[in-house]
Design an enzyme around this catalytic site. Structure first.
Site, PDB file in Angstrom:
ATOM      1  N   GLY A 140       0.783  -1.229   0.000  1.00 20.42           N
ATOM      2  CA  GLY A 140       0.000   0.000   0.000  1.00 20.42           C
ATOM      3  C   GLY A 140       0.816   1.280   0.000  1.00 20.42           C
ATOM      4  N   GLU A 161       4.016   4.426   5.652  1.00 15.61           N
ATOM      5  CA  GLU A 161       2.804   3.608   5.644  1.00 15.61           C
ATOM      6  C   GLU A 161       1.704   4.312   4.853  1.00 15.61           C
ATOM      7  OE1 GLU A 161       1.342   0.983   5.555  1.00 15.61           O
ATOM      8  OE2 GLU A 161       1.187   0.136   7.558  1.00 15.61           O
ATOM      9  N   ASP A 189      -4.631   2.480  10.651  1.00 19.80           N
ATOM     10  CA  ASP A 189      -6.004   2.027  10.822  1.00 19.80           C
ATOM     11  C   ASP A 189      -6.148   1.484  12.246  1.00 19.80           C
ATOM     12  OD1 ASP A 189      -8.462   1.293   8.856  1.00 19.80           O
ATOM     13  OD2 ASP A 189      -8.137  -0.385  10.198  1.00 19.80           O
ATOM     14  N   ARG A 197      -5.309   0.425  -6.649  1.00 20.02           N
ATOM     15  CA  ARG A 197      -4.047   1.018  -6.166  1.00 20.02           C
ATOM     16  C   ARG A 197      -3.534   2.087  -7.120  1.00 20.02           C
ATOM     17  NH1 ARG A 197      -2.190  -2.156  -1.893  1.00 20.02           N
ATOM     18  NH2 ARG A 197      -2.398  -4.408  -2.089  1.00 20.02           N
TER      19      ARG A 197
HETATM   20  N1  HPA Z   1      -8.642   1.076   2.520  1.00 20.98           N
HETATM   21  C1  HPA Z   1      -7.699   0.222   2.079  1.00 20.98           C
HETATM   22  N2  HPA Z   1      -6.882  -0.448   2.886  1.00 20.98           N
HETATM   23  C2  HPA Z   1      -7.025  -0.246   4.210  1.00 20.98           C
HETATM   24  C3  HPA Z   1      -7.988   0.627   4.730  1.00 20.98           C
HETATM   25  C4  HPA Z   1      -8.853   1.324   3.831  1.00 20.98           C
HETATM   26  O1  HPA Z   1      -9.732   2.128   4.221  1.00 20.98           O
HETATM   27  N3  HPA Z   1      -7.853   0.589   6.080  1.00 20.98           N
HETATM   28  C5  HPA Z   1      -6.842  -0.282   6.335  1.00 20.98           C
HETATM   29  N4  HPA Z   1      -6.340  -0.798   5.230  1.00 20.98           N
HETATM   30 MG    MG Z   2      -4.880  -3.662   1.632  1.00 15.69          MG
END
Ligand code: HPA
Ligand code: MG
Length: 179
Positions: free
Chosen positions: A43, A98, A102, A164
């Protein structure tokens, strides 16, 4: 792909502007520090590459990949290292890159791992922060934007491996993942 987005939260221009601001702050702090940038795959890939081009000091780039033990229960809090660093970080300042903070479990795990390896200091730089979801206490040192408790995609963030590559950050339509 764009049809699956409920609302654009941050456009590419807004992201670029915020990255400029964050990079100026970090550059002022890390002159002569020679940190290791640790990007959390997958990510943070987009955020890391765009940010590092703005960081005007010597650094090493590294990455880790982590995953939940039990993907089906996302809040189990069990994290495991899938891909380790290739740098020795003993006595090195580390900046974790990061995509989003979350629940906090991933960053809690990573901070402990890097501290156990003897990092000189550890800071967190995250594009997004979703504080409503926090389960363990983790604070970002450099945050791009706070986001509401919605499912966010784009600019590196995925749903089921998709979205993405969107150049902006947006809220995914519920109809995409709820049936
Ligand atoms: N979106 C995508 N990936 C994630 C999210 C989100 O809101 N929260 C934690 N990982
Ligand atoms: Mg993910």
């Amino acid at each position: 792909m764009n049809n699956d987005i409920e609302k654009v939260l941050y456009t590419q221009d807004q992201i670029n502007e915020r990255l400029d601001q964050l990079a100026t702050t970090i550059t002022n702090k890390y002159q002569n520090e020679f940190p290791v940038l640790v990007s959390v795959m997958t990510g943070a890939m987009v955020f890391t590459t765009d940010m590092m081009k703005r960081l005007a000091f010597k650094l090493n780039l590294d990455y880790v990949d982590v995953s939940s033990y039990d993907e089906s229960s996302e809040s189990s809090g069990q994290v495991r290292l899938v891909q380790d660093l290739s740098h020795d970080i003993t006595n090195r300042p580390v900046i974790i890159m990061e995509d989003i903070i979350d629940t906090g479990h991933t960053l809690h795990y990573l901070k402990k791992l890097l501290a156990d390896r003897g990092a000189k200091s550890i800071e967190i730089c995250a594009l997004l922060d979703k504080p409503d979801r926090r389960e363990v206490e983790v604070e970002g040192d450099y945050i791009g934007f706070k986001v509401p408790n919605e499912f966010i995609v784009g600019y590196g963030l995925d749903y089921d491996g998709l979205y993405r590559n969107l150049p902006y950050v947006g809220i995914l339509k519920r109809s995409v993942y709820a049936d």
